[in-house]
Design an enzyme around this catalytic site. Structure first.
Site, PDB file in Angstrom:
ATOM      1  N   PRO A 173       0.760  -1.239   0.000  1.00 13.15           N
ATOM      2  CA  PRO A 173       0.000   0.000   0.000  1.00 13.15           C
ATOM      3  C   PRO A 173       0.790   1.287   0.000  1.00 13.15           C
ATOM      4  CG  PRO A 173       0.200  -0.853   2.237  1.00 13.15           C
ATOM      5  CD  PRO A 173       1.197  -1.536   1.344  1.00 13.15           C
ATOM      6  N   GLU A 174       1.112   1.827  -1.132  1.00 14.14           N
ATOM      7  CA  GLU A 174       1.334   3.263  -1.220  1.00 14.14           C
ATOM      8  C   GLU A 174       0.280   3.709  -2.217  1.00 14.14           C
ATOM      9  OE1 GLU A 174       5.451   4.683  -1.461  1.00 14.14           O
ATOM     10  OE2 GLU A 174       6.119   2.698  -0.865  1.00 14.14           O
ATOM     11  N   HIS A 229      -4.368 -16.887   6.088  1.00 13.51           N
ATOM     12  CA  HIS A 229      -4.303 -15.457   6.394  1.00 13.51           C
ATOM     13  C   HIS A 229      -5.523 -14.682   5.903  1.00 13.51           C
ATOM     14  CE1 HIS A 229      -0.025 -16.878   5.997  1.00 13.51           C
ATOM     15  NE2 HIS A 229      -0.112 -16.528   7.259  1.00 13.51           N
ATOM     16  N   ARG A 249       0.271 -10.042   8.048  1.00 16.27           N
ATOM     17  CA  ARG A 249       0.710  -9.404   9.295  1.00 16.27           C
ATOM     18  C   ARG A 249      -0.450  -8.834  10.113  1.00 16.27           C
ATOM     19  NH1 ARG A 249       5.950  -5.900   7.902  1.00 16.27           N
ATOM     20  NH2 ARG A 249       6.098  -5.806  10.155  1.00 16.27           N
TER      21      ARG A 249
END
Length: 274
Positions: free
Chosen positions: A2-3, A92, A111
């Site tokens: 994510p940018e 996940h 994460r």
DNA sequence: AGCACTGTTTACAT
DNA sequence: TATGTAAACAGTGC
């Protein structure tokens, strides 16, 4: 992943699959990811709602429903994935949205830093908690060298960490901050408040140009990351400094250096950036 | 094995 | 206020 360019790529690739889809069921496997509601409240608000629009502010995705808004953030490794048929729970996987069409939207995040927020439709988007303190995107009207000059006025430290401050410039992360500084020929440790307006005008142009090019190429794919639909971006081929420690500068052949600033790896060319 | 590292943001300390 | 550090967490690579 994510940018700003990666989130915009996610938004564009997801849009045709989610617009006008009506939610039949919502499963939250990791309740702390939903910060505004418990799983049953989240479910109750979303079931029966149709997605009218999917927009973006900085690195946030904004899901528009008739009666509410959902704001999601991918943080470090969040990914959305669409399937036309029901699948067993994936590794996940933390949130699953089942549409009445049979299509499924799955959120994966190794994460588990990603977030979901649900709000009643506000008069102004910018009043919502996740959005209220954000600065200007490089594509916003008003973003300019003069704006940066004003914002950097109180920033005595190195410019690199300042570029990551989302209350000033919205959308830059560690990759593009390095690339924008290279483009502008500015050394990452140069004091933010000591940079001339002329150089900040150039920096503002670089921010727009680097992000625009990255969006056109579908973002950057490095390490094990890939975008929502499992397709890699191409901007990694356009990088000049980020991840290129010891590689010769593409402009002058000087080996690229890596330093730490505010705990983040920072790559630069000591010959091209001053 | 243990440590350093990772495309982000936040709380907390100074 | 501004800025640095640790933490939220899991995985990879040296």
């Amino acid at each position: 992943m994510p940018e700003l360019p990666e989130v915009e790529t996610v938004r564009r690739s997801l849009t045709p699959y989610v617009i006008n889809q009506t939610i039949a069921d919502v499963t939250v496997y990791l309740p702390r990811m939903v910060r505004t509601h418990d799983p049953s409240g989240f479910h109750a608000h979303l079931v029966g709602q149709t997605i009218n629009d999917l927009t973006r502010r900085g690195k946030h995705l904004i899901w528009h429903f008739p009666n509410c808004l959902m704001i999601s953030h991918l943080r470090m490794e969040g990914k959305f994935f669409v399937s036309e048929e029901s699948l067993p729970k994936m590794p996940h996987e933390h949130v699953r949205i089942q549409f009445t069409s049979g299509r499924v939207l799955i959120y994966q995040d190794v994460r588990t830093f990603g977030t979901f927020d649900l709000y009643d439709k506000p008069a102004e988007l910018s009043t919502l908690k996740p959005l209220k303190d954000l600065g200007l995107e490089p594509f916003d009207a008003g973003f300019s060298g003069a704006y940066l000059h004003d914002q950097f006025n109180t920033r005595k430290g190195p410019i690199k960490p300042v570029l990551l401050d989302q209350t000033i410039i919205l959308g830059l992360g560690n990759i593009y901050a390095d690339e924008v500084l290279f483009c502008a020929g500015i050394h990452p440790t140069r004091k933010a408040n000591k940079i001339s307006l002329k150089r900040l005008n150039n920096l503002a142009d670089c921010a727009k140009n680097v992000l625009k090019k990255a969006i056109e190429l579908g973002g950057t794919t490095i390490r094990t990351y890939e975008n929502s639909l499992g397709i890699d971006g191409l901007f990694q081929n356009e990088l000049y400094v980020h991840t290129l420690e010891n590689e010769p500068c593409r402009v002058c052949q000087t080996p690229i250096r890596r330093i730490k600033l505010s705990g983040r790896s920072t790559y630069y060319c000591k010959n091209c950036q001053h």
